[in-house]
Structure formats: C-alpha cells, structure tokens
Scaffold this active site. Structure first.
Site, PDB file in Angstrom:
ATOM      1  N   CYS A 178       0.975  -1.386  -0.013  1.00 12.34           N
ATOM      2  CA  CYS A 178      -0.109  -0.174   0.093  1.00 12.34           C
ATOM      3  C   CYS A 178       0.997   1.279  -0.020  1.00 12.34           C
ATOM      4  O   CYS A 178       1.351   1.768  -0.881  1.00 12.34           O
ATOM      5  CB  CYS A 178      -0.913  -0.052   1.004  1.00 12.34           C
ATOM      6  SG  CYS A 178      -2.494   1.019   0.870  1.00 12.34           S
ATOM      7  N   HIS A 198      -3.315  -4.913   1.903  1.00 11.08           N
ATOM      8  CA  HIS A 198      -2.711  -5.145   3.154  1.00 11.08           C
ATOM      9  C   HIS A 198      -2.634  -6.831   3.275  1.00 11.08           C
ATOM     10  O   HIS A 198      -3.615  -7.285   4.007  1.00 11.08           O
ATOM     11  CB  HIS A 198      -3.388  -4.498   4.269  1.00 11.08           C
ATOM     12  CG  HIS A 198      -2.897  -3.193   4.311  1.00 11.08           C
ATOM     13  ND1 HIS A 198      -2.170  -2.505   5.143  1.00 11.08           N
ATOM     14  CD2 HIS A 198      -3.595  -2.131   3.691  1.00 11.08           C
ATOM     15  CE1 HIS A 198      -2.023  -1.404   4.993  1.00 11.08           C
ATOM     16  NE2 HIS A 198      -3.075  -1.085   4.228  1.00 11.08           N
ATOM     17  N   GLU A 219      -0.901  -8.554   5.358  1.00  7.72           N
ATOM     18  CA  GLU A 219      -0.758  -8.761   6.731  1.00  7.72           C
ATOM     19  C   GLU A 219      -1.997  -8.648   7.673  1.00  7.72           C
ATOM     20  O   GLU A 219      -2.116  -9.379   8.649  1.00  7.72           O
ATOM     21  CB  GLU A 219       0.313  -7.828   7.344  1.00  7.72           C
ATOM     22  CG  GLU A 219      -0.005  -6.488   7.822  1.00  7.72           C
ATOM     23  CD  GLU A 219      -0.555  -5.727   6.291  1.00  7.72           C
ATOM     24  OE1 GLU A 219      -0.406  -5.911   5.408  1.00  7.72           O
ATOM     25  OE2 GLU A 219      -0.787  -4.440   6.890  1.00  7.72           O
TER      26      GLU A 219
HETATM   27  N1  GLN Z   1      -3.513   6.354   1.207  1.00  4.71           N
HETATM   28  C1  GLN Z   1      -2.396   5.932   1.560  1.00  4.71           C
HETATM   29  C2  GLN Z   1      -1.332   6.939   0.846  1.00  4.71           C
HETATM   30  O1  GLN Z   1      -1.854   7.672  -0.059  1.00  4.71           O
HETATM   31  C3  GLN Z   1      -2.011   4.459   1.400  1.00  4.71           C
HETATM   32  C4  GLN Z   1      -2.925   3.869   2.229  1.00  4.71           C
HETATM   33  C5  GLN Z   1      -2.333   2.560   2.938  1.00  4.71           C
HETATM   34  O2  GLN Z   1      -1.079   2.369   3.160  1.00  4.71           O
HETATM   35  N2  GLN Z   1      -3.053   1.752   3.471  1.00  4.71           N
HETATM   36  O3  GLN Z   1      -0.208   6.924   1.438  1.00  4.71           O
END
Ligand code: GLN
Length: 195
Positions: free
Chosen positions: A82, A173, A175
């Site tokens: 992410c 995610h 995890e």
């Molecule tokens: N929205 C976050 C970003 O742009 C990422 C979200 C996440 O890691 N769950 O950095």
C-alpha cells in the site's frame, strides 16, 4: 550446513508494521523493526508497510533515512504494501510526490474514492492455493506497469500484486488476512536472492 536465516527488517517509522513482523516471524523469518538508517546494513531484505506515504516521506527526509533507504531498495529484496508500494513506484499522482522509483509502475493515490475507501475482496491469483482475500484501505491504483513485470493478482482490471525481480508490491494489506501466501512468496524471493 544449516541454511542461513535471512534477516528481514520491517520499516517501523509509521503505519502497520507490527503485524508484518509477526507474520514473518510465524513463517520462521528473523524479523526486526527498523527505526534508524544504520540498521539497514545488517539486513538482507525489507518490508515497507502501509500507512500514509506523505508521513513516511516526512520522517524519511527528516532523519537522513531517505538516501540510505534509496540505496537499500536498489540492491536488496523489498516488499512494499500500500503506502510502501507508493514509495517504491516510478511515478505517483493524486497528487505528485517523490518516490524511490525502483519499481517500474505508476500509481494513483487514494484511487478508489470515498465510497470504496476500504474493502475486502477475494479474487483469483496466480499464486498456488486458490483465490486470495485482499484488504484494501485507502488504496492506490496501479495505472501503468512496465512490460516484464509479473502481475499476480488484479482488482477489476488493475494489477494489485506485482513482482519485478526481487521487488514485490501489493496495493492491499496481506498482513491483515490470515493467508500467509504473499509473505511466504516474499520469503522465497529473499531466500533465492541470498543463496
Ligand atoms: N492512502 C495512503 C497513501 O496514499 C495509503 C494507504 C495505506 O497504506 N493503507 O499513502
């Protein structure tokens, strides 16, 4: 001879690092939380967790960590989830921000809108073992991938789990699901690049 247990760091400046470390330890890895750039020298591989990529950048730039991390990701196995995936990408939009550019993809931050801020989907994957549960939290969308990058899972038409050699990245995610396959894949990548 006993096989070497690779030392895997989890970047612990911000975000969802504990659960990654727990999962890696459950799979038999030697997992360390990384808070100082000097720690990178002892590691074989690194996980950059989810969180807020802008906050990561602030911490990284303030502590002189950015350069050390940049060097690390250009030579060792790295798994970005992410926000971690955003940091690894070549180009970031919505809005544009600095990134390490080691994974030849473009990403759009927070791309699924407010309605779909967070969702749990189960879809096909090319990992053995059937469909994969994926937890998305304010996820980015991968809007371009270079040819030759392996796509292991998709959401609609966009890749959500990709591999470019020793670099693995997911926009979700792993995890937060019970399924250990994505972390196991990373450990396999680490094992094959350290032996
Ligand atoms: N929205 C976050 C970003 O742009 C990422 C979200 C996440 O890691 N769950 O950095």
């Amino acid at each position: 001879m006993k096989p070497h247990t690779p030392a895997i760091g989890v970047l612990a400046l911000q975000g969802a690092f504990d659960v990654h470390a727990l999962r890696l330890a459950e799979l038999g890895a030697d997992a360390t939380l990384v808070r100082k750039p000097g720690q990178l020298a002892e590691l074989d591989a690194l996980v950059i967790p989810g969180g807020e990529s802008t906050t990561f950048l602030k911490h990284l730039e303030r502590s002189g960590f950015y350069e050390a991390l940049n060097e690390f990701v250009h030579s060792k196995p790295v798994f970005g989830t992410c926000a971690g995936c955003i940091l690894l990408a070549s180009e970031v939009t919505n809005p544009h921000q600095r990134s390490l550019g080691v994974l030849d993809i473009d990403v759009e931050r927070n791309a699924y809108g407010r309605q779909n801020d967070s969702s749990i989907l189960t879809t096909e994957t090319s990992l053995p073992g059937g469909p994969l549960e994926m937890v998305f939290i304010r996820a980015p969308r991968i809007t371009r991938i270079a040819s030759g990058i392996q796509v292991l899972a998709r959401r609609d038409d966009s890749p959500v789990l990709v591999r470019q050699g020793r670099i693995l990245a997911s926009t979700f995610h792993p995890e937060l699901s019970d399924d250990p396959r994505v972390h196991q894949l990373f450990l396999d990548i680490v094992q094959s690049s350290t032996t």
